[in-house]
Each structure stands twice: as C-alpha cells, then as structure tokens.
Design an enzyme around this catalytic site. Structure first.
Site, PDB file in Angstrom:
ATOM      1  N   HIS A 186       0.831  -1.214   0.000  1.00  0.00           N
ATOM      2  CA  HIS A 186       0.000   0.000   0.000  1.00  0.00           C
ATOM      3  C   HIS A 186       0.860   1.256   0.000  1.00  0.00           C
ATOM      4  O   HIS A 186       0.595   2.218  -0.730  1.00  0.00           O
ATOM      5  CB  HIS A 186      -0.907   0.002   1.239  1.00  0.00           C
ATOM      6  CG  HIS A 186      -2.142  -0.817   1.058  1.00  0.00           C
ATOM      7  ND1 HIS A 186      -2.804  -1.403   2.110  1.00  0.00           N
ATOM      8  CD2 HIS A 186      -2.843  -1.153  -0.052  1.00  0.00           C
ATOM      9  CE1 HIS A 186      -3.869  -2.051   1.653  1.00  0.00           C
ATOM     10  NE2 HIS A 186      -3.906  -1.919   0.353  1.00  0.00           N
ATOM     11  N   CYS A 486      -2.467  -3.490 -16.224  1.00  0.00           N
ATOM     12  CA  CYS A 486      -2.941  -2.461 -15.294  1.00  0.00           C
ATOM     13  C   CYS A 486      -2.305  -2.628 -13.918  1.00  0.00           C
ATOM     14  O   CYS A 486      -2.661  -1.928 -12.978  1.00  0.00           O
ATOM     15  CB  CYS A 486      -4.459  -2.477 -15.173  1.00  0.00           C
ATOM     16  SG  CYS A 486      -5.121  -4.012 -14.473  1.00  0.00           S
TER      17      CYS A 486
END
Length: 556
Positions: A186, A486
């Site tokens: 993250h 992606c």
C-alpha cells in the site's frame, strides 16, 4: 566516506537530504489485573478508543482522497472487526486492562492469520498501525508518526502505515526509505501517487544515524550515504535531465517510430480523475470500484449511488476508453454482506468474480448501474471481471453483462496463472484481457505481495512473470483482441518498454507515472522494445532481466 545501499525502488525521482527517523513504536502495555467490577468500564474505554481511531482513519482518508481513501477505510474496518472486539471484551472480563486486552487480541489475531497462511498476514504495517493507534489512545500518549520538522528531510522507517503515507507533505518529506514492504505494498502505491521518491525492502536502513545526509534514487533503488559533491552533481544532473524529458513529452503514448501504446490511468474513484487528466491519461485502464462498497461493509451501495459515482468518471474522458473492474472483494478487502468470514485462506478462496457469482444480485446491480451511467455519453466503456480462472468464469461474466443490458466490451483480468496459460480459451468468451501483474506475481510465485521478505519474488522483472505476460499478449494477438497491463509493472518506464515489446497493447498506471513512461517509451523503436523483451525473458533473475533490457536499449 560514501557508501551505497540498495533496496527496491518503487517511486521515481531523486532526493538528497538529512535522515529523520519515524517515531518509535508504542510500548507494550504492562500486564496487570483489574478487579471484576472495573471490567465494564474498561470495555467501554476500549470501544471508545476503537471508534475514535476508526473515525480518525476515515477522516484521514477523506482528506487524502482517491486511492488512499479506500486503503484507510479498509484499515478502519480492521479496527472495528467484530471478532477482534469480542476477543478484547473477553480478555477484559478475565482481568486485563483495556490497553493490554487490545494489544494481546491483535497479537493473537496476527499470529493466527500467519499460522493459517492468510493473505492479510502480510499486511503487517496495516495491522500493527491500527493496534498502535488504539493502544496509544488508551494510554494517553502521542501516536508515533512522521517527525516534526520545519526543514525538508528523507524519512527512514521500519515500514510506513498507509495512514502516515497518505498524508505525507512532499514539501517536507523529500523521499522515504523503509526496511520492510514490497513494490506493490500500500505504501509503495501511495508513494507513487504522491510523486515522492521511495525505496522499500532495505534491511539495515534503520541503522542510518539521524542527520546523516543521503541521496535516494527511487528509480534504481540506490541510496548513497554521505554522497560526494561529484555524486550529488551526477544525481542532480540526471534528475534535471529526467525533468526536462518529462516536460518535452506530451501527447498519446507511442514508440519513437509511431507504434501507439495508449497510456491510461488507474483510478479509485472521482477524486483521482483530476490528476489523471492533468497527466495526459488517454483514458482509464483500471477503475477500481471497491471505494463505493467500503463505506458500509454490511450492505452494497444503492444502484442510484453507483450510477452517480460511475458517471463522474465516465464524463471526464469523452471519446476516451474507461475500463471498469467490477467489485473485487475478499482477501484483504472483506465485506460482511459478500465474503465468507471463516475461510482459512481467503486469497485462495471466494474472492473477486467468485464472490459475485455467489451473489448475482450484487453483480447485476453493479452492471445495471454502469449501463445507466454510460447512457448518452460518447465514452468507450469496457467492463472486466477480477480473478478469472478459466473459460467457465469468463462465460459466466459475459452472460451476466449481456443479461444486464450492458453495451460495452467485456473483458477478463489475468491474475491467476491458469488464465495466462489458457488465454486463448478465455478469449472465446470475452473481448479483451487486462493483466494484473501484482496478483499474477503473487500467485505465480506463492509470494504474498505485502511481505518484504519475499519481495524478490514480487519483482515484476521476474522472467517467469514476463513469460506469463507474453503468453497472454500472444493469445490476444492471435485472436485479434487487446491485452493491456494495469498492474504496478506498467509504472516502471523501462519495464513499460519491455511490456510493449512483449505485445502488450496498452499500459495503465498511477497518474504520477504517466509522464515518465511516456517520455521513456518515446525514446525507442518497437523493434528495440522487442529485442529488450527477448533479452529480459532469456535472463535467469529479475536483476539480470533488468540489466539485459537496459543494455539493449542503451545500445551496449
């Protein structure tokens, strides 16, 4: 004396400044017994602290917006987990203080998940950060965090929790280095969104003395300790050259000989759109729709709410391509109304499309909302399913799209190795593929993407991962269909050239990376990219693959 350390570069740019360390972790609360009559009061204290921390995380998310908001809202859900709170209450009932009960409950939860091989076990920074915030509030001590400084600095930490990363001030934090974490953690993703140079997975970074001058190169993963004047000049010159190249590079993505490679943006919601438009994104290659579902984990958002949010994104790219991923719930994004609570390993369980097929009404509502959001707009809408394993999955999703009256292209994400191996079969049911390289690497190498100890296997330069990308791209080409990337691999400018050489037809990334990729891609011909791709696949390690591709593109 100048020394060089090497970690994993996860966010481009160069930073030179003095080291400042993250505050130390919350101390372990003392283990002491309380009288039985105080249990109810302590349970109340625990609940108040949990609610306050959850509210703070949600507030930070609202301030940060975009992808950071979804991450922090997920952390708030961890804080309020009913099973954790039940464990806290139980421990208080048998004599623990509120702070000790929270500390022990989180520790037990962490060990339990690690022992069961849970996907969330890798999110050490997320879990520990929530615990530390609750304990700090109960103890009445300041929450450890970003240093207080009025001078710019390079931040060093064992790991950075999303709550800290999301609100870093780029004017003060020149760059950051962590001992743990991986390229798809993250914090790495948020660092790229902020445009802050960052390096992760550098053991021993915490031993750098406070005030030491370091130069951080987020592109190469190198840290130069006490850099010489000559080295600083070299790095600054390289940074200036990159900046000039970025400024000069505009327009659609393409190789120097005109081979078009659309550069798209990954977005988490309407808040991410302005940065994508400013960076010159040619559309959206990954619209993560989870942000809408994290507000209330007990039920799905209404069709009306979904239509409103989707339309805001679609309107921002008239005549552009917008690829929407339907809800990807499960694993690290559990939703009470959708995902099982008792799976021994949710990353390998009912996640993504599997969850939606078990709850067809949730999928139907989302597809219907997308159809209504696109009505009357000149946008090229494409909708894809996460965690597609085979042709059966692809057909089930395509059938659901048609039944919902969706006028769009239907696609499948390639995140499971079986999907890459059988890509031509899957393409009999859908019209495009989109490679999620983060999860594809995780499943190909059995390496949790949040665990720093296995970050070597999460490196998108791993030749085996490139082989899976090539298989998918070749299958799409044979079927006359498109195959994009992606995952975070697309944000690496050099790797973007290799992906192009492998036959990938579009690249989607965080908005901050688009100028870097555009400028680098425009330096080389398609043939050069193809030769670099062949050299990378012929290597035996990620490092060798990177060096081989660099050698080809630099003409060595």
């Amino acid at each position: 004396m100048e020394t060089t350390l090497r970690g994993v570069g996860v966010s481009h740019g160069v930073a030179v400044g003095e080291v400042r360390h993250m505050g130390t972790a919350v101390l372990e609360p003392p283990a002491k017994q309380i009288p039985a009559e105080e249990a109810e009061r302590e349970q109340g204290r625990a609940r108040q602290a949990v609610e306050a921390v959850a509210a703070d995380l949600n507030a930070r998310g609202n301030l940060a917006g975009g992808e950071a908001q979804a991450v922090l809202e997920a952390q708030a859900m961890i804080a309020q987990d009913p099973e954790l709170m039940s464990d806290v209450d139980r421990r208080i009932t048998v004599g623990s203080t509120a702070e000790r009960a929270v500390y022990d409950a989180f520790s037990h939860y962490r060990e339990l998940l690690a022992g069961a091989g849970e996907y969330m076990a890798g999110r050490v920074a997320d879990l520990d950060d929530v615990r530390n915030r609750i304990v700090a509030r109960l103890l009445g001590v300041p929450m450890p965090g970003v240093p207080d400084s009025d001078q710019p600095y390079v931040l060093i930490a064992r790991d950075l929790a999303p709550a800290d990363t999301a609100l870093l001030d780029p004017a003060l934090v020149l760059g950051f280095v962590t001992e743990e974490g991986g390229p798809t953690s993250h914090s790495a993703i948020l660092a790229r969104a902020l445009g802050v140079p960052a390096i992760v997975a550098l053991p021993g970074a915490g031993e750098l003395a406070e005030g030491t001058v370091v130069a951080v190169d987020g592109s190469t993963g190198e840290i130069f300790v006490d850099p010489s004047a000559e080295k600083r000049a070299q790095l600054e010159a390289a940074a200036a050259e990159r900046k000039a190249a970025l400024a000069a590079s505009t327009g659609p993505g393409a190789t120097s000989d005109g081979h078009k490679v659309p550069l798209l943006a990954n977005v988490g919601g309407p808040a991410d759109v302005p940065a994508a438009v400013e960076a010159g994104a040619e559309g959206v290659g990954l619209f993560r729709t989870e942000f809408l579902f994290l507000d209330d984990s007990s039920k799905a958002p209404s069709e009306e709410k979904q239509v409103e949010a989707y339309r805001k994104v679609l309107e921002a790219f008239p005549e552009g391509r917008v690829v929407v991923r339907v809800l990807d719930a499960g694993a690290d994004k559990p939703l009470d109304f959708l995902t099982p609570a008792d799976e021994p390993n949710p990353a390998l369980g009912v996640r993504g499309l599997r969850s939606l097929l078990d709850h067809p009404e949730v999928l139907r509502t989302q597809l219907t909302a997308l159809a209504k959001a696109a009505e009357g707009l000149p946008v090229y809408l494409e909708v894809m399913a996460p965690m597609v394993a085979d042709r059966t999955d692809a057909k089930a999703f395509a059938d659901a799209c048609r039944e919902a009256g969706l006028r769009a292209k239907f696609g499948a994400m390639v995140e499971i190795p079986s999907a890459a191996l059988r890509a031509r079969s899957i393409l009999q049911e859908v019209e495009f593929l989109s490679l999620g390289t983060n999860d594809l690497a995780q499943y190909a190498f059995a390496a949790d993407r949040q665990v720093g100890a296995v970050s070597r296997l999460q490196d998108p330069w791993q030749p085996a991962l490139l082989d899976l990308v090539a298989l998918s791209a070749e299958a799409a080409s044979a079927e006359g269909k498109s195959c994009g990337v992606c995952g975070e691999a697309a944000s690496d400018p050099l790797l973007a050239c290799v992906l192009t050489g492998l036959g990938v037809t579009s690249l989607s990334m965080g908005a901050a990376s688009i100028p870097y990729v555009r400028a680098t891609l425009g330096k080389y011909t398609l043939a050069q990219c193809e030769r670099a791709a062949s050299a990378a696949r012929a290597a035996d390690s990620a490092e060798e693959a990177r060096k081989a591709a660099q050698a080809v593109l630099s003409g060595e």
